[in-house]
Scaffold this active site. Structure first.
Site, PDB file in Angstrom:
ATOM      1  N   ASP A  13     -36.464  43.204   2.858  1.00  0.00           N
ATOM      2  CA  ASP A  13     -37.848  43.601   3.049  1.00  0.00           C
ATOM      3  C   ASP A  13     -38.166  43.465   4.529  1.00  0.00           C
ATOM      4  OD1 ASP A  13     -40.484  44.216   2.818  1.00  0.00           O
ATOM      5  OD2 ASP A  13     -41.059  42.428   1.694  1.00  0.00           O
ATOM      6  N   ASP A  28     -38.544  42.901  -7.787  1.00  0.00           N
ATOM      7  CA  ASP A  28     -38.290  41.595  -7.171  1.00  0.00           C
ATOM      8  C   ASP A  28     -39.573  40.798  -7.199  1.00  0.00           C
ATOM      9  OD1 ASP A  28     -39.386  40.990  -4.104  1.00  0.00           O
ATOM     10  OD2 ASP A  28     -39.551  43.073  -4.746  1.00  0.00           O
ATOM     11  N   CYS A  68     -30.630  31.807 -24.804  1.00  0.00           N
ATOM     12  CA  CYS A  68     -30.452  31.948 -23.354  1.00  0.00           C
ATOM     13  C   CYS A  68     -29.162  31.253 -22.951  1.00  0.00           C
ATOM     14  CB  CYS A  68     -31.643  31.340 -22.616  1.00  0.00           C
ATOM     15  SG  CYS A  68     -31.476  31.374 -20.810  1.00  0.00           S
ATOM     16  N   CYS A 127     -28.280  30.128 -20.003  1.00  0.00           N
ATOM     17  CA  CYS A 127     -28.358  29.323 -18.784  1.00  0.00           C
ATOM     18  C   CYS A 127     -28.072  27.855 -19.083  1.00  0.00           C
ATOM     19  CB  CYS A 127     -29.736  29.481 -18.135  1.00  0.00           C
ATOM     20  SG  CYS A 127     -31.020  28.434 -18.850  1.00  0.00           S
ATOM     21  N   CYS A 160     -30.710  25.726 -21.020  1.00  0.00           N
ATOM     22  CA  CYS A 160     -30.827  25.955 -22.460  1.00  0.00           C
ATOM     23  C   CYS A 160     -29.583  25.541 -23.237  1.00  0.00           C
ATOM     24  CB  CYS A 160     -31.132  27.424 -22.731  1.00  0.00           C
ATOM     25  SG  CYS A 160     -32.768  27.943 -22.148  1.00  0.00           S
ATOM     26  N   HIS A 203     -33.137  29.063 -15.058  1.00  0.00           N
ATOM     27  CA  HIS A 203     -33.516  29.597 -16.381  1.00  0.00           C
ATOM     28  C   HIS A 203     -34.397  30.823 -16.241  1.00  0.00           C
ATOM     29  CE1 HIS A 203     -35.135  30.026 -20.409  1.00  0.00           C
ATOM     30  NE2 HIS A 203     -36.327  30.091 -19.827  1.00  0.00           N
TER      31      HIS A 203
END
Length: 414
Positions: A92, A298, A336, A338, A341, A367
């Site tokens: 950006d 984003d 999930c 991750c 989790c 997460h």
């Protein structure tokens, strides 16, 4: 032959499955991009980001210009080598950061003059300067310098900023093409410690040519339909682009106004290029945007919220520090992948946060990123199957329905 390309398949209304090809790989869209402002997603390493499902990440040219310096990033072989990320990247320009520096900057037709909050030094940020910075940093996709103003600004102010952004786009395009044709200027001499490998800038034959990059224009105009239409018309008349961004949203306007702006823009944006919606990253907003034809997203919110104890689930947001989680042995979510989790329960995650253990913010930020990656992957699967609209409507209904009780398998932990 172009280093960039985009193709689509399986349209479901305005939503579509897409493939955006860049010099560092192809991104399957719709896709969410983690924000690595300083060429680092705060608290997480690139391996974790990749395992979470990220295909493309972004950094901020404004921040990298200030520290460690765009020439320093270039000296280390560009942002990919510097950050140890081998996939597609975007920078950006820093328009939002300039917007947030109200007390420190002055905006004129020439550009932006601002004082560095770190050391008080005075800097001039022009469209030409931004192109030189982003060419040095070397991301695959770079953004124009635009003028972003406060959400809710009146029509006159919004029109003025939109028209200035178009004029700045033309200056960005001219400088971008000049650097493509003539190459980058040599960087200042940088010494390395004895025995250290040479810097990329020591080999001028390979360093001076600008890397293959795509410049994306940014649609502005606030929540005014006529201004958004005029912005898109001006952008499409000003050149051929590999993609187009929609900016200036999620800055305080009502969600209904944001969605209405998607509806205005989508039919006017070329079908054969990726549409990047800047700064939007809540789960429901992502699906609403996908359904209206947006492809790339984003936002810092998922990682920032995670670091402060707010996590995404299919049943809405969970505040992990709430006392109701003190004895809750369930995972944040059942499906999930991750580490938060699969390895820990809510009670332990709450314990990490209330005791201010650094592991807690890392796990919850990871997460939230994983949750959004899984959501976008599921959206792509449903698009391929032709069932996106039905699935999305049901998913949004569940997410937006606040559970009225706790203690059962469906409780969201609030």
């Amino acid at each position: 032959m172009s280093h960039f390309g985009f193709r689509t398949a399986h349209p479901n209304g305005n939503a579509r499955l897409g493939w955006f090809t860049t010099p560092h790989g192809t991104i399957e869209t719709p896709a969410f991009m983690p924000v690595g402002t300083h060429a680092s997603v705060r608290g997480l390493d690139m391996g974790e980001i990749r395992r979470a499902g990220a295909q493309m990440i972004l950094a901020n040219a404004y921040h990298l210009y200030l520290r460690p310096g765009d020439q320093m990033v270039r000296a280390f072989g560009g942002v990919h080598a510097f950050a140890r990320w081998d996939g597609p990247m975007l920078t950006d320009s820093g328009g939002y950061q300039v917007f947030s520096l109200a007390r420190y900057r002055k905006v004129t037709e020439q550009g932006v003059e601002f004082r560095n909050k770190l050391d008080g030094s005075l800097h001039e940020y022009t469209p030409e300067k931004v192109m030189q910075i982003e060419r040095n940093i070397g991301a695959d996709v770079i953004m124009q310098l635009d003028e972003l103003i406060e959400g809710g600004s009146d029509h006159r102010a919004s029109r003025k900023a939109m028209e200035r952004s178009l004029r700045w786009l033309e200056r960005c395009r001219v400088e971008f093409d000049r650097l493509e044709r003539d190459g980058r200027a040599p960087v200042e001499a940088l010494a390395v410690p004895d025995g250290a490998p040479p810097l990329a800038t020591h080999d001028e034959a390979h360093d001076l040519p600008a890397p293959p990059q795509a410049l994306f224009p940014i649609v502005q105009g606030g929540t005014y339909a006529d201004l958004r239409r005029a912005s898109i018309e001006g952008i499409l008349q000003s050149g051929d682009w590999h993609g187009i961004a929609v900016g200036g949203l999620s800055v305080g306007e009502a969600k209904s106004a944001m969605y209405d702006t998607f509806d205005v823009c989508a039919p006017l944006l070329p079908w054969d290029m990726p549409r990047y919606l800047m700064g939007v990253g809540f789960p429901d907003d992502l699906l609403e945007a996908v359904s209206r034809g947006m492809d790339l997203f984003d936002c810092v919110a998922p990682t920032r919220m995670g670091r402060h104890g707010t996590v995404f689930t299919a049943d809405g947001k969970v505040q992990i520090q709430k006392s109701s989680n003190r004895t809750d042995r369930r995972p944040l979510t059942d499906d999930c992948p991750c580490p938060a989790c699969t390895q820990y329960d809510r009670a332990y995650l709450r314990h990490l946060m209330v005791t201010e253990e650094p592991l807690g913010p890392r796990l919850l930020a990871l997460h939230n990123l994983t949750f959004l990656m899984q959501l976008m992957e599921r959206a792509r699967t449903e698009l391929a199957a032709g069932t996106f609209t039905t699935w999305s409507d049901e998913w949004l209904r569940r997410y937006r329905t606040r559970t009225a009780f706790t203690g059962s398998a469906s409780a969201n932990g609030r």
